[in-house]
Design a protein around this motif. Structure first.
Motif, PDB file in Angstrom:
ATOM      1  N   MET A   1       0.914  -1.099  -0.068  1.00 18.99           N
ATOM      2  CA  MET A   1       0.067  -0.090   0.066  1.00 18.99           C
ATOM      3  C   MET A   1       1.001   1.424   0.179  1.00 18.99           C
ATOM      4  SD  MET A   1      -3.198  -0.464   0.007  1.00 18.99           S
ATOM      5  CE  MET A   1      -3.624  -1.858  -0.957  1.00 18.99           C
ATOM      6  N   GLY A   6      -2.849   4.878   5.633  1.00 18.70           N
ATOM      7  CA  GLY A   6      -4.023   4.208   4.906  1.00 18.70           C
ATOM      8  C   GLY A   6      -4.620   5.033   3.965  1.00 18.70           C
ATOM      9  N   ARG A   7      -4.220   5.907   3.670  1.00 17.48           N
ATOM     10  CA  ARG A   7      -4.757   7.162   2.757  1.00 17.48           C
ATOM     11  C   ARG A   7      -3.886   7.288   1.290  1.00 17.48           C
ATOM     12  NH1 ARG A   7      -8.259  12.062   3.596  1.00 17.48           N
ATOM     13  NH2 ARG A   7      -9.760  10.991   4.798  1.00 17.48           N
ATOM     14  N   PRO A   8      -3.626   6.212   0.620  1.00 17.85           N
ATOM     15  CA  PRO A   8      -2.661   6.142  -0.370  1.00 17.85           C
ATOM     16  C   PRO A   8      -3.357   7.521  -1.230  1.00 17.85           C
ATOM     17  CG  PRO A   8      -4.064   4.191  -0.495  1.00 17.85           C
ATOM     18  CD  PRO A   8      -4.312   4.895   0.578  1.00 17.85           C
ATOM     19  N   LEU A  10      -2.844   7.112  -4.586  1.00 17.36           N
ATOM     20  CA  LEU A  10      -3.295   6.404  -5.719  1.00 17.36           C
ATOM     21  C   LEU A  10      -4.060   7.105  -6.500  1.00 17.36           C
ATOM     22  CD1 LEU A  10      -2.119   3.842  -7.174  1.00 17.36           C
ATOM     23  CD2 LEU A  10      -3.922   2.495  -5.822  1.00 17.36           C
ATOM     24  N   HIS A  12      -6.484   7.143  -9.437  1.00 18.73           N
ATOM     25  CA  HIS A  12      -7.321   6.205 -10.313  1.00 18.73           C
ATOM     26  C   HIS A  12      -7.926   6.539 -11.238  1.00 18.73           C
ATOM     27  CE1 HIS A  12      -9.852   7.319  -6.769  1.00 18.73           C
ATOM     28  NE2 HIS A  12     -10.688   6.806  -7.513  1.00 18.73           N
ATOM     29  N   TYR A  13      -7.888   7.812 -11.495  1.00 21.93           N
ATOM     30  CA  TYR A  13      -8.954   8.379 -12.527  1.00 21.93           C
ATOM     31  C   TYR A  13      -8.322   9.261 -13.917  1.00 21.93           C
ATOM     32  CZ  TYR A  13      -8.398  12.117  -8.924  1.00 21.93           C
ATOM     33  OH  TYR A  13      -7.856  12.803  -8.176  1.00 21.93           O
ATOM     34  N   THR A  17     -11.867  13.118 -15.443  1.00 26.03           N
ATOM     35  CA  THR A  17     -13.108  12.436 -14.683  1.00 26.03           C
ATOM     36  C   THR A  17     -13.618  13.414 -13.730  1.00 26.03           C
ATOM     37  OG1 THR A  17     -11.880  10.310 -15.123  1.00 26.03           O
ATOM     38  CG2 THR A  17     -13.876  10.401 -13.435  1.00 26.03           C
ATOM     39  N   PRO A  18     -12.889  14.026 -12.830  1.00 26.21           N
ATOM     40  CA  PRO A  18     -13.592  14.826 -11.947  1.00 26.21           C
ATOM     41  C   PRO A  18     -14.458  16.010 -12.322  1.00 26.21           C
ATOM     42  CG  PRO A  18     -11.140  14.961 -11.330  1.00 26.21           C
ATOM     43  CD  PRO A  18     -11.369  14.096 -12.577  1.00 26.21           C
ATOM     44  N   TYR A  19     -14.177  16.507 -13.457  1.00 29.04           N
ATOM     45  CA  TYR A  19     -14.894  17.515 -14.247  1.00 29.04           C
ATOM     46  C   TYR A  19     -16.217  16.661 -14.637  1.00 29.04           C
ATOM     47  CZ  TYR A  19     -10.862  20.109 -13.748  1.00 29.04           C
ATOM     48  OH  TYR A  19      -9.543  20.822 -13.297  1.00 29.04           O
ATOM     49  N   PHE A  21     -17.856  14.540 -13.232  1.00 26.62           N
ATOM     50  CA  PHE A  21     -18.545  14.186 -12.126  1.00 26.62           C
ATOM     51  C   PHE A  21     -19.138  15.683 -11.675  1.00 26.62           C
ATOM     52  CE2 PHE A  21     -16.810   9.935 -11.775  1.00 26.62           C
ATOM     53  CZ  PHE A  21     -17.863   9.420 -10.776  1.00 26.62           C
ATOM     54  N   VAL A  22     -18.435  16.691 -11.549  1.00 24.74           N
ATOM     55  CA  VAL A  22     -19.150  17.981 -11.070  1.00 24.74           C
ATOM     56  C   VAL A  22     -19.922  18.732 -11.940  1.00 24.74           C
ATOM     57  CG1 VAL A  22     -17.525  18.183  -9.453  1.00 24.74           C
ATOM     58  CG2 VAL A  22     -17.081  19.276 -11.274  1.00 24.74           C
ATOM     59  N   PRO A  24     -22.759  18.320 -14.145  1.00 22.14           N
ATOM     60  CA  PRO A  24     -24.211  18.482 -13.985  1.00 22.14           C
ATOM     61  C   PRO A  24     -24.660  19.612 -12.949  1.00 22.14           C
ATOM     62  CG  PRO A  24     -23.627  16.270 -14.019  1.00 22.14           C
ATOM     63  CD  PRO A  24     -22.423  16.756 -13.789  1.00 22.14           C
ATOM     64  N   PHE A  25     -23.929  19.377 -11.683  1.00 17.90           N
ATOM     65  CA  PHE A  25     -24.218  20.283 -10.638  1.00 17.90           C
ATOM     66  C   PHE A  25     -23.420  21.564 -10.797  1.00 17.90           C
ATOM     67  CE2 PHE A  25     -23.219  22.377  -6.684  1.00 17.90           C
ATOM     68  CZ  PHE A  25     -24.459  22.212  -5.989  1.00 17.90           C
ATOM     69  N   VAL A  26     -22.471  21.822 -11.615  1.00 20.87           N
ATOM     70  CA  VAL A  26     -21.925  23.102 -11.717  1.00 20.87           C
ATOM     71  C   VAL A  26     -22.806  23.961 -12.765  1.00 20.87           C
ATOM     72  CG1 VAL A  26     -19.992  24.385 -12.794  1.00 20.87           C
ATOM     73  CG2 VAL A  26     -19.519  22.554 -10.838  1.00 20.87           C
TER      74      VAL A  26
ATOM     75  N   VAL B 116     -27.357  15.127  -9.319  1.00 23.19           N
ATOM     76  CA  VAL B 116     -26.183  15.952  -9.293  1.00 23.19           C
ATOM     77  C   VAL B 116     -25.443  16.066  -7.955  1.00 23.19           C
ATOM     78  CG1 VAL B 116     -27.521  17.343 -11.250  1.00 23.19           C
ATOM     79  CG2 VAL B 116     -27.723  17.843  -8.613  1.00 23.19           C
ATOM     80  N   THR B 119     -23.133  13.049  -7.459  1.00 17.93           N
ATOM     81  CA  THR B 119     -21.886  12.943  -8.126  1.00 17.93           C
ATOM     82  C   THR B 119     -20.871  13.986  -7.836  1.00 17.93           C
ATOM     83  OG1 THR B 119     -23.063  14.433  -9.917  1.00 17.93           O
ATOM     84  CG2 THR B 119     -22.852  11.983 -10.379  1.00 17.93           C
ATOM     85  N   ALA B 120     -21.397  15.188  -7.859  1.00 18.96           N
ATOM     86  CA  ALA B 120     -20.491  16.437  -7.136  1.00 18.96           C
ATOM     87  C   ALA B 120     -19.919  15.955  -6.067  1.00 18.96           C
ATOM     88  CB  ALA B 120     -21.488  17.830  -7.227  1.00 18.96           C
ATOM     89  N   ALA B 123     -17.026  13.565  -6.343  1.00 19.95           N
ATOM     90  CA  ALA B 123     -15.845  14.131  -6.881  1.00 19.95           C
ATOM     91  C   ALA B 123     -15.187  14.954  -5.819  1.00 19.95           C
ATOM     92  CB  ALA B 123     -15.891  15.061  -8.156  1.00 19.95           C
ATOM     93  N   MET B 127     -11.521  13.212  -5.213  1.00 16.11           N
ATOM     94  CA  MET B 127     -10.638  13.706  -6.233  1.00 16.11           C
ATOM     95  C   MET B 127     -10.039  15.033  -6.120  1.00 16.11           C
ATOM     96  SD  MET B 127     -12.973  12.391  -9.596  1.00 16.11           S
ATOM     97  CE  MET B 127     -13.713  10.639  -9.562  1.00 16.11           C
ATOM     98  N   PHE B 129      -8.682  18.153  -8.271  1.00 19.26           N
ATOM     99  CA  PHE B 129      -8.641  18.857  -9.716  1.00 19.26           C
ATOM    100  C   PHE B 129      -8.497  20.411  -9.560  1.00 19.26           C
ATOM    101  CE2 PHE B 129     -13.178  20.276  -9.335  1.00 19.26           C
ATOM    102  CZ  PHE B 129     -13.536  19.300  -8.288  1.00 19.26           C
ATOM    103  N   GLU B 194     -10.058   1.954   1.625  1.00 19.33           N
ATOM    104  CA  GLU B 194     -10.027   0.436   1.475  1.00 19.33           C
ATOM    105  C   GLU B 194     -10.766  -0.074   0.347  1.00 19.33           C
ATOM    106  OE1 GLU B 194      -9.659   1.804   4.381  1.00 19.33           O
ATOM    107  OE2 GLU B 194      -7.515   2.008   4.547  1.00 19.33           O
ATOM    108  N   LEU B 200     -10.479  -0.894  -7.120  1.00 22.98           N
ATOM    109  CA  LEU B 200      -9.313  -0.460  -8.172  1.00 22.98           C
ATOM    110  C   LEU B 200      -8.490  -1.615  -8.734  1.00 22.98           C
ATOM    111  CD1 LEU B 200      -8.878   2.457  -9.263  1.00 22.98           C
ATOM    112  CD2 LEU B 200      -7.405   2.576  -7.373  1.00 22.98           C
ATOM    113  N   SER B 206     -13.602   4.902 -12.153  1.00 24.15           N
ATOM    114  CA  SER B 206     -14.327   5.611 -11.291  1.00 24.15           C
ATOM    115  C   SER B 206     -15.911   5.481 -11.049  1.00 24.15           C
ATOM    116  CB  SER B 206     -14.006   7.168 -11.455  1.00 24.15           C
ATOM    117  OG  SER B 206     -12.511   7.402 -11.329  1.00 24.15           O
TER     118      SER B 206
END
Lengths: 301, 303
Positions: A1, A6-8, A10, A12-13, A17-19, A21-22, A24-26, B116, B119-120, B123, B127, B129, B194, B200, B206
């Motif tokens: 790890m 316990g907070r790697p 890593l 994974h996206y 990807t983050p954009y 996800f946000v 619709p809300f934005v 909405v 999902t927000a 992230a 994440m 960004f 974990e 993953l 994701s």
């Protein structure tokens, strides 16, 4: 790890990807909160009559008019502000103290207390429309239950909706019945988050009931209290539905609130420039309340 | 205002077991046994909250003259469905349509908020960004801005989009609300990473992690947010009063105001309309009472 805690970190996206996800809300945030907050200022700087094709720039005139006793909007605006202030003043002490007492009562351990908590909260799940028409019937001067019961006690007919101060009292009682469950539940959660060890330690030091209340409960509830106080002031300042349904702003315009004055101007009279200016002025006053609350909460930490 | 603490629950039995945080086994002030006096007091207080609702329901089964009788008549002299028949037959005030509209608007609003906000929130909890901090700043700022400043500009936006007098005016703008995002984010942060990491390693992306792991683990928070959004849309009053005009487009809340205007002192009819608006949320409340109260209780402990 990867990490030791316990907070790697890593990743994974993909960068996009983050954009996604946000997004619709934005989109909603920009369209219905950020854009209108700015567009509203723009409206307030124009003579924005919804019904007219031209919307001439008037600069700060809409704001100046609100302070000019010769303008037609002066009286409705300040009457609304005054009534709103009055309601905050008379309602907040009850809307904070009654729930606090209820929560102390409910904080004892006894079978059925979750049931009572649920009962007290029940009116709050109803909308103001239901509560408004229901209390309009209960307080009807001719056929209402309240005057009916009072006449049984030999008390004559009271004009609950068409005279003052009865109209405010009716709006106040309606608001208390409708909303105190909300504050009671918040106070109760605050009480239950106070560690029992503190009370046990105080008991060993010989503290009585009042001592424990004074030195543990009150300081422990400080932040919850400020939160409740602030949200209650803001909610009371937003008074609309109860007078709209119970008194229609009357008698005269004595229960016409700031929000009613604003919606009358902007969404009934369609003079949106002045209405927007009114909304910003009221918002400014309320922002001061929020900021004071924020500073109070911070001070402690 | 935003914190990175684990959600705090009122009832320890409903706290998520997997979040690793110590369950809140704390009860202050509670070792005194209560006597019968407490029960008497609580029962009397409860009656204050319950009796007006009972009165509303009783009135719907009364004749107009029963509802206006002096001295007050508690039980109907004859039980009648006249009020319900009237509101379902009145073309000018089609209460059955308002009921349908209220359901449609509230369910659509609830679904939009869930999509909405979740999902927000995911992230923002998992994440990194560019722009993340700006988004946070804007979200926090919105908490300090009262809703009424959006009335004029959003009314114009509704007009431009052609959404006045339609479902969309009630479904969409209200979903731009920071509460749901903060609420879910707090919950997501309490889920151990974990679980996601092992997925993953199995090659999940994701979206799969979000839909297969995070959302199922967040069921209590999602239910709470769903119920609160449904109630919010169902009970919303100020905005619908101004953006809906046609009798067939109304929802129950603004509809009650027009019903009150049309039937003034025919109280059984007005109360029947109120009952139509009250009964569905009361049933919902009985079923999910715990989630509603926890959601509210949480909001106070955030600060």
């Amino acid at each position: 790890m990867a990490g030791t805690m316990g907070r790697p970190t890593l990743r994974h996206y993909r960068p996009i990807t983050p954009y996604l996800f946000v997004a619709p809300f934005v989109v909603l945030l920009l369209t219905f909160l950020v854009f209108p907050a700015i567009f509203g200022v723009w409206i307030s700087l124009h003579n924005w009559d919804f019904m007219l094709p031209g919307k001439p720039w008037v600069g700060l005139q809409n704001y100046i008019d609100l302070f000019d006793s010769a303008s037609v909007i002066f009286h409705p605006f300040w009457n609304g502000m005054k009534n709103t202030f009055l309601f905050v003043l008379i309602s907040v002490p009850f809307l904070v103290s009654i729930p606090l007492l209820l929560s102390l009562l409910l904080n004892k351990k006894f079978p059925g207390r979750t049931f009572f908590r649920a009962i007290i909260f029940t009116p709050f799940v109803l909308g103001v429309a239901v509560v408004g028409v229901l209390f309009g019937y209960l307080f009807d001067p001719e056929v209402g239950l309240v005057n009916g019961l009072l006449s049984g006690l030999g008390i004559g007919k009271i004009a609950w909706l068409t005279s003052q101060p009865q109209a405010w009292i009716t709006i106040l009682i309606t608001t208390i019945w409708w909303t105190i469950g909300f504050n009671a539940v918040i106070f109760l959660a605050g009480l239950q988050s106070l560690p029992e060890q503190l009370y046990e330690a105080a008991e060993l030091d010989g503290a009585g009931r009042w001592g424990k209340f004074r030195h543990i409960t009150i300081p422990g509830l400080r932040n919850v209290f400020i939160f409740v106080l602030t949200t209650t002031i803001l909610a009371s300042a937003n008074l609309f539905g109860q007078p709209y349904l119970l008194t229609h702003g009357g008698p005269g315009d004595s229960t016409t609130t700031a929000i009613m004055a604003m919606t009358n101007e902007g969404l009934r009279g369609f003079r949106m420039g002045t209405a927007a200016a009114m909304s910003y002025l009221l918002a400014l006053v309320l922002a001061l309340v929020s900021i004071a609350n924020f500073l109070l909460m911070r001070e402690r930490k | 205002m935003t914190t990175t603490t684990t959600p705090i629950y009122v009832d320890e039995e409903s706290a998520p077991r997997q979040n690793g945080g110590a369950p809140h086994r704390r009860r202050a002030y509670s070792r005194t046994r209560v006597g019968p006096l407490t029960y008497v007091a609580m029962t009397l207080i409860s009656l204050i909250f319950v009796l007006p609702l009972v009165w509303m329901l009783l009135t719907t089964f009364k004749t107009e003259s029963d509802a206006r009788s002096i001295p007050i008549r508690i039980m109907p002299s004859e039980w009648t469905l006249r009020a319900y028949k009237l509101i379902f037959a009145d073309a000018a005030n089609p209460v059955y349509l308002w009921l349908v509209n209220s359901f449609a608007v509230s369910v659509l609003h609830m679904l939009l908020v869930l999509v909405v906000a979740s999902t927000a929130a995911y992230a923002l909890s998992r994440m990194r960004f560019v722009g993340r901090n700006v988004l946070f700043g804007v979200l926090i700022a919105t908490l300090f801005v009262p809703g009424f400043i959006f009335f004029m500009p959003n009314y114009l936006t509704m007009s431009t989009l052609g959404w006045l007098d339609s479902y969309w005016a009630l479904v969409v703008p209200g979903a731009a609300n920071a509460f749901g995002v903060f609420f879910l984010r707090q919950f997501f942060l309490a889920i151990p990473r974990e679980l996601e990491e092992s997925a993953l390693i199995d090659g999940a992306n994701s979206w799969t992690i979000f839909t297969r792991i995070v959302l199922p683990l967040s069921k209590p928070a999602l239910v709470t947010l769903a119920v609160l959004s449904f109630l919010g849309a169902w009970n919303d009053f100020v905005w619908p009063v101004f953006v809906l005009f046609s009798p067939d487009k109304m929802t129950l809340a603004p509809g009650l105001a027009t019903l009150q205007g049309a039937y003034t002192t025919d109280y059984p009819v007005v109360m029947a309309g109120a009952a139509m608006a009250a009964i569905p949320v009361l049933i919902l409340y009985v079923v999910v009472q715990r989630y509603v109260i926890e959601g509210v209780a949480n909001s106070g402990l955030k600060g």
